[in-house]
Design an enzyme around this catalytic site. Structure first.
Site, PDB file in Angstrom:
ATOM      1  N   PRO A  24       0.835  -1.214   0.000  1.00  0.00           N
ATOM      2  CA  PRO A  24       0.000   0.000   0.000  1.00  0.00           C
ATOM      3  C   PRO A  24       0.863   1.255   0.000  1.00  0.00           C
ATOM      4  O   PRO A  24       1.792   1.367   0.794  1.00  0.00           O
ATOM      5  CB  PRO A  24      -0.772  -0.093   1.324  1.00  0.00           C
ATOM      6  CG  PRO A  24      -0.545  -1.459   1.852  1.00  0.00           C
ATOM      7  CD  PRO A  24       0.691  -1.994   1.210  1.00  0.00           C
ATOM      8  N   GLU A  25       0.570   2.162  -0.904  1.00  0.00           N
ATOM      9  CA  GLU A  25       1.236   3.461  -0.887  1.00  0.00           C
ATOM     10  C   GLU A  25       0.217   4.516  -0.452  1.00  0.00           C
ATOM     11  O   GLU A  25      -0.909   4.202  -0.119  1.00  0.00           O
ATOM     12  CB  GLU A  25       1.846   3.760  -2.258  1.00  0.00           C
ATOM     13  CG  GLU A  25       2.969   2.762  -2.586  1.00  0.00           C
ATOM     14  CD  GLU A  25       4.071   3.353  -3.446  1.00  0.00           C
ATOM     15  OE1 GLU A  25       4.461   4.507  -3.211  1.00  0.00           O
ATOM     16  OE2 GLU A  25       4.542   2.650  -4.352  1.00  0.00           O
ATOM     17  N   LYS A  61       2.253   7.163   5.005  1.00  0.00           N
ATOM     18  CA  LYS A  61       1.605   5.854   5.017  1.00  0.00           C
ATOM     19  C   LYS A  61       1.125   5.431   6.402  1.00  0.00           C
ATOM     20  O   LYS A  61       0.733   4.298   6.603  1.00  0.00           O
ATOM     21  CB  LYS A  61       2.569   4.804   4.462  1.00  0.00           C
ATOM     22  CG  LYS A  61       2.945   5.077   3.002  1.00  0.00           C
ATOM     23  CD  LYS A  61       3.663   3.887   2.426  1.00  0.00           C
ATOM     24  CE  LYS A  61       4.757   4.321   1.479  1.00  0.00           C
ATOM     25  NZ  LYS A  61       5.538   3.164   1.022  1.00  0.00           N
ATOM     26  N   ARG A 109      16.576  -2.229  -5.244  1.00  0.00           N
ATOM     27  CA  ARG A 109      15.333  -2.301  -5.997  1.00  0.00           C
ATOM     28  C   ARG A 109      15.636  -1.842  -7.416  1.00  0.00           C
ATOM     29  O   ARG A 109      16.758  -1.960  -7.879  1.00  0.00           O
ATOM     30  CB  ARG A 109      14.254  -1.444  -5.335  1.00  0.00           C
ATOM     31  CG  ARG A 109      13.780  -2.071  -4.032  1.00  0.00           C
ATOM     32  CD  ARG A 109      12.658  -1.306  -3.406  1.00  0.00           C
ATOM     33  NE  ARG A 109      13.125  -0.092  -2.749  1.00  0.00           N
ATOM     34  CZ  ARG A 109      12.340   0.749  -2.105  1.00  0.00           C
ATOM     35  NH1 ARG A 109      11.052   0.529  -2.033  1.00  0.00           N
ATOM     36  NH2 ARG A 109      12.830   1.821  -1.531  1.00  0.00           N
TER      37      ARG A 109
END
Ligand SMILES: [Zn+2]
Length: 299
Positions: free
Chosen positions: A2-3, A61, A282
């Site tokens: 979730p962002e 968040k 990443r």
């Protein structure tokens, strides 16, 4: 994962469906879900019984319910956390970690989290002097739960100050993408939305922040806001009104990504194949033509 737009969707759902209702009971079904709460599962449950959430708020968040006595129920959804509203008689699914029932016998709130990286904790609000500390704009009339008092405002908050952000960004002397992911500078932007915003702003991810011109910073902030706002609109329409949900794949992800995850696919502006660089364990996706490598760079 979730962002910010997904977390905002959950916040809005909690505001509609949970605020104002008296909590009747709290069952902690997996202790990991409250691992950061100093009182442990029993203390957490006992302290929340009878409380009535007064508001649902968010920064980046993190989201929280003000529950009275100067305290907040603070939540982070981690990788896979969901807040589900279901009728009380609904059987417990295997990944429910915390179940809240309400005195009005209406829908339960169930914190569900397959990977258990998310967590809930009951915490005091920070005093003004803490919130007024290192992060300008952190207080701005808002009370923040103490564990997140050091986190900078996110770009969708009223407390976010673009001029202050621009000045602090240039002083940071790092790569622009690292800066976007730095929660003490700006909060709520993850890897995916950083790549999308940089693509829109036509900026390379390793561009040194100290070389950014004023116009480039405002182009970047516009891009960040556009990406977050359109993702929020997509996420906000895909949920049933009684189903406060987060999954890492709102409608936005399938439809609107221009850079992230599009290795080798044509850039929507110029047709060049999107490239991928490794970045902090990443990936960074960008267009080789629209986002040329800078002469100097902070890799
Ligand atoms: Zn391009």
């Amino acid at each position: 994962m979730p962002e910010l737009p997904e977390v905002e969707t959950v916040r809005a759902g909690l505001e509609r469906h949970v605020v104002g209702r008296a909590i009747e009971s709290v069952q902690v079904l997996h202790p990991r879900a409250v691992r950061r709460d100093l009182t442990g599962p029993d203390g957490f449950s006992a302290a929340l019984k009878g409380r009535r959430p007064q508001s649902a708020d968010r920064r980046g968040k993190y989201l929280w319910l003000a529950v009275g006595d100067g305290e907040a129920l603070l939540a982070h959804l981690g990788m896979s956390g969901q807040m589900l509203l279901v009728p009380p008689q609904t059987p417990l699914s295997p990944h429910v970690r915390v179940r809240f029932t309400f005195a009005d016998s209406g829908h339960d709130l169930r914190f569900t989290d397959q990977r258990t990286f998310g967590h809930l904790m009951l915490v005091p609000f920070a005093h003004g002097d803490v919130a007024d500390g290192a992060v300008p704009g952190a207080a701005a009339g808002r009370l923040l739960p103490s564990p997140i008092a050091h986190i900078a405002p996110d770009p969708l908050e009223a407390a976010f100050d673009p001029a202050d952000f621009a000045a602090r960004l240039r002083r940071r002397r790092t790569g622009i993408k690292r800066a976007l992911l730095d929660q003490s500078l700006i909060s709520g932007i993850g890897n995916i939305y950083a790549d999308e915003a940089l693509w829109r702003a036509r900026l390379h991810w390793a561009r040194p922040t100290e070389t950014l011109r004023r116009g480039e910073v405002s182009r970047l902030l516009d891009a960040v806001s556009e990406v977050l706002t359109s993702a929020l609109a997509a996420g906000g329409t895909s949920f049933d009104s009684l189903y406060v949900n987060v999954n890492g794949e709102s409608g936005y992800f399938s439809r609107s990504l221009e850079a992230y995850g599009r290795l080798g696919l044509p850039c929507g502006r110029c047709g060049m194949p999107i490239r991928r660089d490794s970045f902090m364990n990443r990936s960074s996706f960008s267009c080789p033509r629209c986002q040329p490598r800078p002469r100097s760079a902070h890799w």
